[in-house]
Scaffold this motif. Structure first.
Motif, PDB file in Angstrom:
ATOM      1  N   TYR A 161      36.379  67.227  20.522  1.00 43.08           N
ATOM      2  CA  TYR A 161      35.629  67.274  19.275  1.00 43.08           C
ATOM      3  C   TYR A 161      34.128  67.116  19.475  1.00 43.08           C
ATOM      4  N   THR A 162      33.671  67.316  20.708  1.00 43.12           N
ATOM      5  CA  THR A 162      32.254  67.142  21.008  1.00 43.12           C
ATOM      6  C   THR A 162      31.706  68.346  21.754  1.00 43.12           C
ATOM      7  N   PHE A 163      30.441  68.244  22.134  1.00 42.04           N
ATOM      8  CA  PHE A 163      29.771  69.301  22.900  1.00 42.04           C
ATOM      9  C   PHE A 163      30.353  69.463  24.294  1.00 42.04           C
ATOM     10  N   ASP A 164      31.255  68.576  24.721  1.00 44.73           N
ATOM     11  CA  ASP A 164      31.891  68.662  26.043  1.00 44.73           C
ATOM     12  C   ASP A 164      33.219  69.406  26.015  1.00 44.73           C
ATOM     13  N   LYS A 196      28.377  74.637  30.654  1.00 44.69           N
ATOM     14  CA  LYS A 196      29.450  74.498  29.670  1.00 44.69           C
ATOM     15  C   LYS A 196      29.095  73.680  28.438  1.00 44.69           C
ATOM     16  N   TYR A 197      27.929  73.047  28.424  1.00 43.12           N
ATOM     17  CA  TYR A 197      27.513  72.224  27.284  1.00 43.12           C
ATOM     18  C   TYR A 197      27.342  73.089  26.040  1.00 43.12           C
ATOM     19  N   ASP A 198      27.945  72.676  24.928  1.00 41.05           N
ATOM     20  CA  ASP A 198      27.870  73.451  23.687  1.00 41.05           C
ATOM     21  C   ASP A 198      26.753  72.904  22.805  1.00 41.05           C
ATOM     22  N   LEU A 199      25.593  73.524  22.901  1.00 42.71           N
ATOM     23  CA  LEU A 199      24.430  73.068  22.136  1.00 42.71           C
ATOM     24  C   LEU A 199      24.625  73.212  20.627  1.00 42.71           C
ATOM     25  N   ASN A 200      25.541  74.086  20.225  1.00 41.72           N
ATOM     26  CA  ASN A 200      25.794  74.265  18.793  1.00 41.72           C
ATOM     27  C   ASN A 200      26.385  73.015  18.152  1.00 41.72           C
ATOM     28  N   LYS A 201      26.976  72.141  18.978  1.00 50.35           N
ATOM     29  CA  LYS A 201      27.551  70.895  18.470  1.00 50.35           C
ATOM     30  C   LYS A 201      26.602  69.711  18.629  1.00 50.35           C
ATOM     31  N   ASP A 202      25.391  69.980  19.082  1.00 48.65           N
ATOM     32  CA  ASP A 202      24.418  68.895  19.247  1.00 48.65           C
ATOM     33  C   ASP A 202      23.014  69.447  19.019  1.00 48.65           C
ATOM     34  N   LYS A 203      22.719  69.767  17.772  1.00 50.72           N
ATOM     35  CA  LYS A 203      21.446  70.386  17.417  1.00 50.72           C
ATOM     36  C   LYS A 203      20.254  69.502  17.774  1.00 50.72           C
ATOM     37  N   ALA A 204      20.468  68.187  17.849  1.00 50.02           N
ATOM     38  CA  ALA A 204      19.363  67.267  18.136  1.00 50.02           C
ATOM     39  C   ALA A 204      18.782  67.485  19.524  1.00 50.02           C
ATOM     40  N   ASP A 205      19.531  68.168  20.396  1.00 52.57           N
ATOM     41  CA  ASP A 205      19.050  68.407  21.753  1.00 52.57           C
ATOM     42  C   ASP A 205      18.039  69.541  21.829  1.00 52.57           C
ATOM     43  N   GLY A 206      17.810  70.228  20.732  1.00 48.71           N
ATOM     44  CA  GLY A 206      16.810  71.284  20.711  1.00 48.71           C
ATOM     45  C   GLY A 206      17.268  72.558  21.393  1.00 48.71           C
ATOM     46  N   LEU A 224      23.007  62.410  29.836  1.00 49.71           N
ATOM     47  CA  LEU A 224      24.113  63.241  30.298  1.00 49.71           C
ATOM     48  C   LEU A 224      25.439  62.484  30.301  1.00 49.71           C
ATOM     49  N   HIS A 225      26.522  63.226  30.079  1.00 49.02           N
ATOM     50  CA  HIS A 225      27.865  62.704  30.260  1.00 49.02           C
ATOM     51  C   HIS A 225      28.306  63.103  31.671  1.00 49.02           C
ATOM     52  N   ASP A 226      28.252  62.151  32.586  1.00 44.73           N
ATOM     53  CA  ASP A 226      28.584  62.474  33.976  1.00 44.73           C
ATOM     54  C   ASP A 226      30.041  62.867  34.137  1.00 44.73           C
ATOM     55  N   PRO A 253      35.198  60.271  14.060  1.00 42.74           N
ATOM     56  CA  PRO A 253      35.591  61.672  14.259  1.00 42.74           C
ATOM     57  C   PRO A 253      35.986  62.016  15.693  1.00 42.74           C
ATOM     58  N   TYR A 254      35.613  61.191  16.689  1.00 45.11           N
ATOM     59  CA  TYR A 254      35.876  61.610  18.078  1.00 45.11           C
ATOM     60  C   TYR A 254      35.991  60.432  19.044  1.00 45.11           C
ATOM     61  N   HIS A 255      36.443  59.282  18.578  1.00 42.98           N
ATOM     62  CA  HIS A 255      36.488  58.096  19.436  1.00 42.98           C
ATOM     63  C   HIS A 255      37.845  57.922  20.126  1.00 42.98           C
ATOM     64  N   GLN A 256      37.802  57.631  21.430  1.00 44.79           N
ATOM     65  CA  GLN A 256      38.976  57.181  22.177  1.00 44.79           C
ATOM     66  C   GLN A 256      38.764  55.700  22.490  1.00 44.79           C
ATOM     67  N   ILE A 257      39.748  54.873  22.162  1.00 45.74           N
ATOM     68  CA  ILE A 257      39.595  53.423  22.273  1.00 45.74           C
ATOM     69  C   ILE A 257      40.684  52.871  23.175  1.00 45.74           C
ATOM     70  N   ILE A 258      40.277  52.049  24.145  1.00 43.65           N
ATOM     71  CA  ILE A 258      41.244  51.433  25.035  1.00 43.65           C
ATOM     72  C   ILE A 258      40.925  49.948  25.180  1.00 43.65           C
ATOM     73  N   LEU A 259      41.962  49.135  25.049  1.00 47.57           N
ATOM     74  CA  LEU A 259      41.845  47.674  25.138  1.00 47.57           C
ATOM     75  C   LEU A 259      42.728  47.187  26.267  1.00 47.57           C
ATOM     76  N   GLY A 260      42.152  46.376  27.162  1.00 46.57           N
ATOM     77  CA  GLY A 260      42.931  45.867  28.285  1.00 46.57           C
ATOM     78  C   GLY A 260      42.591  44.422  28.588  1.00 46.57           C
ATOM     79  N   ILE A 261      43.501  43.742  29.268  1.00 44.58           N
ATOM     80  CA  ILE A 261      43.317  42.338  29.619  1.00 44.58           C
ATOM     81  C   ILE A 261      43.245  42.176  31.142  1.00 44.58           C
ATOM     82  N   LYS A 262      42.308  41.373  31.611  1.00 46.62           N
ATOM     83  CA  LYS A 262      42.123  41.150  33.043  1.00 46.62           C
ATOM     84  C   LYS A 262      43.196  40.226  33.573  1.00 46.62           C
TER      85      LYS A 262
END
Length: 263
Positions: A161-164, A196-206, A224-226, A253-262
């Motif tokens: 759901y993102t520019f990636d 592969k970056y989709d600039l159409n989904k991130d107009k703020a990047d110019g 950057l998203h490495d 709209p596009y969050h992946q959430i992971i919770l873990g215990i040490k």
């Protein structure tokens, strides 16, 4: 659908404009609200002391509202000037929720050199890990500063759901290769990103030219998203760091959430 009684009440008090706002809030797919299993999450953070990497983050007061229930929170950012927070400085000025403040650290997410081991009950980070070149080194450092039995709560973007969305999930073997060989100046993925970056989904990047110029200066801005993550990759990372996964969730709209215990 709002109840008829509610509609009449809003119409009486706020007019047609109020009714329009009511419907927008009701049917807005991006409206933030606590995740379904928030009570589970809350049980790990209530009255606890922690640190946030790369914050403050709205998600921790809206979708996963732990800010109001924790005892204290310190913060860490890679520079005293970022495009997200603006100008920041070290000291007791990490204002994360209303008048709640903690210590602001300025250091790399992969090198929390000013923080002693097992200092905190928890560590949280929203949309931060994907900006770190050496993933395993970074998570290893995050685990170091958390007490045994403490938790890590990470939020990352879902590429679909993102520019990636044109990029592939990073292979775990690639992260292993990175572990001993790269630092945050690395631009290994720059060619792939520019292609592969989709600039159409991130107009703020110019423009494409502006985006390329900023990307080559990534060590300064860290935009950057490495790497690209899904839950399978995140679970492998947690396993190698001896973190037991407690829950995985998604939030609009596009969050992946992971919770873990040490362990």
């Amino acid at each position: 659908m709002p109840k008829i009684r509610t509609l009449f009440k809003v119409l009486k008090n706020n007019g047609l404009k109020g009714v329009v706002v009511l419907f927008k809030n009701k049917f807005n797919p991006f409206q933030a609200k606590p995740i379904k299993k928030f009570e589970l999450y809350k049980s790990y953070f209530k009255n606890k002391k922690g640190i946030e990497i790369g914050g403050p983050s709205k998600i921790f007061s809206l979708d996963i509202p732990i800010y109001p229930v924790i005892e204290s929170l310190d913060g860490c950012n890679f520079s005293n000037q970022t495009i997200w927070e603006g100008n920041i400085s070290k000291g007791n000025n990490y204002n994360y929720f209303n008048n709640k403040k903690g210590v602001q650290y300025i250091c790399e997410a992969s090198d929390l050199n000013e923080i002693s081991s097992e200092k905190y009950d928890f560590l949280i980070a929203s949309h931060c890990l994907e900006h770190c070149a050496n993933t395993l080194k970074t998570v290893e450092e995050w685990v170091r500063v958390v007490k045994k039995g403490g938790v890590l709560l990470l939020v990352l973007p879902n590429r679909k759901y993102t520019f990636d969305h044109n990029r592939h999930i990073t292979k775990f073997e690639h992260l292993v290769d990175d572990f001993m060989n790269i630092d945050e100046r690395d631009l290994t993925h720059l060619e792939e990103i520019l292609e592969k970056y989709d600039l159409n989904k991130d107009k703020a990047d110019g423009s494409k030219e502006q985006f390329e110029k900023r990307s080559f200066d990534n060590y300064k801005n860290r935009c950057l998203h490495d790497h690209i993550f899904d839950f399978n990759l995140l679970k492998k990372i947690f396993f190698t760091q001896k973190i037991k996964v407690i829950n995985t969730s998604s939030a609009r709209p596009y969050h992946q959430i992971i919770l873990g215990i040490k362990k």
